[in-house]
Design an enzyme around this catalytic site. Sequence first.
Site, PDB file in Angstrom:
ATOM      1  N   TYR A   1       0.817  -1.214   0.000  1.00 27.73           N
ATOM      2  CA  TYR A   1       0.000   0.000   0.000  1.00 27.73           C
ATOM      3  C   TYR A   1       0.851   1.264   0.000  1.00 27.73           C
ATOM      4  O   TYR A   1       0.337   2.367  -0.226  1.00 27.73           O
ATOM      5  CB  TYR A   1      -0.926   0.043   1.225  1.00 27.73           C
ATOM      6  CG  TYR A   1      -1.926  -1.071   1.333  1.00 27.73           C
ATOM      7  CD1 TYR A   1      -2.160  -1.953   0.278  1.00 27.73           C
ATOM      8  CD2 TYR A   1      -2.643  -1.264   2.512  1.00 27.73           C
ATOM      9  CE1 TYR A   1      -3.086  -2.988   0.402  1.00 27.73           C
ATOM     10  CE2 TYR A   1      -3.569  -2.279   2.637  1.00 27.73           C
ATOM     11  CZ  TYR A   1      -3.782  -3.147   1.582  1.00 27.73           C
ATOM     12  OH  TYR A   1      -4.691  -4.158   1.709  1.00 27.73           O
TER      13      TYR A   1
ATOM     14  N   HIS B   1       0.241 -11.561   1.635  1.00 27.61           N
ATOM     15  CA  HIS B   1      -0.803 -10.761   0.988  1.00 27.61           C
ATOM     16  C   HIS B   1      -1.520 -11.516  -0.131  1.00 27.61           C
ATOM     17  O   HIS B   1      -2.745 -11.452  -0.258  1.00 27.61           O
ATOM     18  CB  HIS B   1      -0.170  -9.481   0.436  1.00 27.61           C
ATOM     19  CG  HIS B   1      -1.126  -8.352   0.257  1.00 27.61           C
ATOM     20  ND1 HIS B   1      -0.736  -7.041   0.303  1.00 27.61           N
ATOM     21  CD2 HIS B   1      -2.463  -8.319   0.033  1.00 27.61           C
ATOM     22  CE1 HIS B   1      -1.774  -6.247   0.125  1.00 27.61           C
ATOM     23  NE2 HIS B   1      -2.842  -7.007  -0.060  1.00 27.61           N
TER      24      HIS B   1
END
Length: 277
Positions: A48, A106
Amino acid sequence: MQRIVNAQGLNMPKLGLGTWPMLGEECTRAVEQALISGYRHIDTAAAYNNEDAVGQALANSPTPRDQIHVTTKVWWDQLQPDAMRHSMDRSLKALRSDYVDLFMIHWPTTDWDLPQTIKTLVSLKEQGLARHIGVANFPLPLLRKVVEELGAPLSAIQVEYHVLLGQHALLDYARRHDIALTAYSPLARNKVSEIAALQQIAAKHGVLPTQVALKWLLDQANVAAIPKASSKANQLANLASLQVNLDDEDRALIAGLSKRERQVNPDFAPVWDPFDQ
């Protein structure tokens, strides 16, 4: 006080703040405001590019670090043992913390030594760098392999889950193995506000369709949700969803919606099993 998901000793508030795709000062301000408003669960990830902004907010907040649940994740191209450890080191430095509450893979990948990856993940927990470990975006067969064949002590799985995408089989498995399920994109990229059935339920209760969608998730055992909200108004509205009382008629309307409308399916995503939904 927010309700908690307790799985494998993981005491995670059911409602958290998602931070993607917020960056920089916007992200810092949003996390600071969320903590002031009562959030105690913040979700971020190396990919992110906002862990440093989250870390700044944590440093600025008067709320003690040990009262805030922080999740971060390692990206799919960093799953070799040394790369995973370096990713963890970078995350901790950015977050200004000596541990994370939950550290997750992830996304799965295909070019990896899965047993070595999981062994490294477990070692990060054993070293105390991660209080708990988990995986994100793992289809059920892969989750089963990690839990049953490799014996990983997973506390959580994070997947897309909302009123338009079912996760029945995955959730059933998670519950049987005492694993929390965190729903990302819980508002289906804001599509929930356009759904007539949710508008009908919302009007009946005098609330927002987004609050109906969130409460439907939060009412479920073992399920947490992490909607992104940058404004104070949206953060407070999401918190207020905890006070909504859905009835059997509401749940029946939601059950009748399509459950196959996936919003997140990048090129590197695994093959999803439609029968899991």
